[in-house]
Design a protein around this motif. Structure first.
Motif, PDB file in Angstrom:
ATOM      1  N   UNK A  29       0.855  -1.184   0.000  1.00 26.65           N
ATOM      2  CA  UNK A  29       0.000   0.000   0.000  1.00 26.65           C
ATOM      3  C   UNK A  29       0.891   1.234   0.000  1.00 26.65           C
ATOM      4  N   UNK A  30       0.780   1.996  -1.047  1.00 27.33           N
ATOM      5  CA  UNK A  30       1.610   3.189  -1.198  1.00 27.33           C
ATOM      6  C   UNK A  30       0.822   4.431  -0.770  1.00 27.33           C
ATOM      7  N   UNK A  34      -5.952   3.459  -1.192  1.00 27.67           N
ATOM      8  CA  UNK A  34      -6.999   3.168  -0.232  1.00 27.67           C
ATOM      9  C   UNK A  34      -7.329   1.691  -0.340  1.00 27.67           C
ATOM     10  N   UNK A  35      -7.377   0.984   0.785  1.00 29.67           N
ATOM     11  CA  UNK A  35      -7.642  -0.450   0.791  1.00 29.67           C
ATOM     12  C   UNK A  35      -8.908  -0.711   1.598  1.00 29.67           C
ATOM     13  N   UNK A  36      -9.828  -1.475   1.024  1.00 29.75           N
ATOM     14  CA  UNK A  36     -11.060  -1.848   1.714  1.00 29.75           C
ATOM     15  C   UNK A  36     -10.978  -3.320   2.105  1.00 29.75           C
ATOM     16  N   UNK A  38     -13.106  -6.537   4.268  1.00 32.35           N
ATOM     17  CA  UNK A  38     -14.397  -6.955   4.803  1.00 32.35           C
ATOM     18  C   UNK A  38     -14.280  -7.189   6.303  1.00 32.35           C
ATOM     19  N   UNK A  39     -15.387  -7.148   6.983  1.00 29.89           N
ATOM     20  CA  UNK A  39     -15.428  -7.411   8.413  1.00 29.89           C
ATOM     21  C   UNK A  39     -14.878  -8.796   8.700  1.00 29.89           C
ATOM     22  N   UNK A  40     -14.041  -8.893   9.726  1.00 32.89           N
ATOM     23  CA  UNK A  40     -13.482 -10.182  10.128  1.00 32.89           C
ATOM     24  C   UNK A  40     -12.247 -10.593   9.361  1.00 32.89           C
ATOM     25  N   UNK A  41     -11.792  -9.761   8.438  1.00 34.83           N
ATOM     26  CA  UNK A  41     -10.608 -10.090   7.667  1.00 34.83           C
ATOM     27  C   UNK A  41      -9.360  -9.870   8.518  1.00 34.83           C
ATOM     28  N   UNK A  42      -8.536 -10.888   8.628  1.00 38.59           N
ATOM     29  CA  UNK A  42      -7.276 -10.742   9.337  1.00 38.59           C
ATOM     30  C   UNK A  42      -6.310 -10.051   8.401  1.00 38.59           C
ATOM     31  N   UNK A  43      -5.676  -8.999   8.912  1.00 38.84           N
ATOM     32  CA  UNK A  43      -4.765  -8.232   8.067  1.00 38.84           C
ATOM     33  C   UNK A  43      -3.624  -7.685   8.913  1.00 38.84           C
ATOM     34  N   UNK A  44      -2.549  -7.326   8.240  1.00 40.14           N
ATOM     35  CA  UNK A  44      -1.354  -6.805   8.905  1.00 40.14           C
ATOM     36  C   UNK A  44      -1.086  -5.421   8.363  1.00 40.14           C
ATOM     37  N   UNK A  45      -0.886  -4.448   9.244  1.00 43.75           N
ATOM     38  CA  UNK A  45      -0.641  -3.085   8.842  1.00 43.75           C
ATOM     39  C   UNK A  45       0.353  -2.468   9.791  1.00 43.75           C
TER      40      UNK A  45
END
Length: 106
Positions: A29-30, A34-36, A38-45
């Motif tokens: 992600x630059x 913008x990143x969307x 969904x609810x419950x999505x495991x993600x790393x930021x």
């Protein structure tokens, strides 16, 4: 696997995810993207823009960054924390205001 998803610092073994047929999407992600999710999505930021750091750790250069909720659990009035800003809010507002949604191929 004794993983604390909410408080731990972890990264999954991608091969385990692939073998279990867990969908994996990887990208960079630059600035301006913008990143969307969904609810419950495991993600790393990249904890974005406002970084809550304990004052005593900042002087020792041992900055453990907290989200606002976690910082308030440790210090309701945020007395023990310093808030660092990575980008000027005006710059971020300009990026947001200029955002346009691009549609894919027909």
């Amino acid at each position: 696997n004794n993983i604390n998803f909410l408080m731990g610092s972890w990264w999954p073994n991608l091969e385990d995810l692939y073998e279990a047929d867990v969908p994996v999407y990887r990208f960079i992600q630059r600035p301006g993207d913008l990143v969307w999710l969904n609810t419950g999505t495991i993600h790393w930021v990249e904890v974005f823009n406002l970084l809550f750091v304990r004052r005593e750790h900042l002087s020792k250069k041992q900055c453990l960054v907290h989200c606002q909720d976690c910082a308030r659990k440790g210090s309701a009035a945020l007395d023990d924390f310093m808030v660092l800003e990575q980008y000027r809010m005006e710059d971020l507002m300009q990026v947001y205001d200029q955002f346009t949604l691009v549609s894919g191929p027909p």
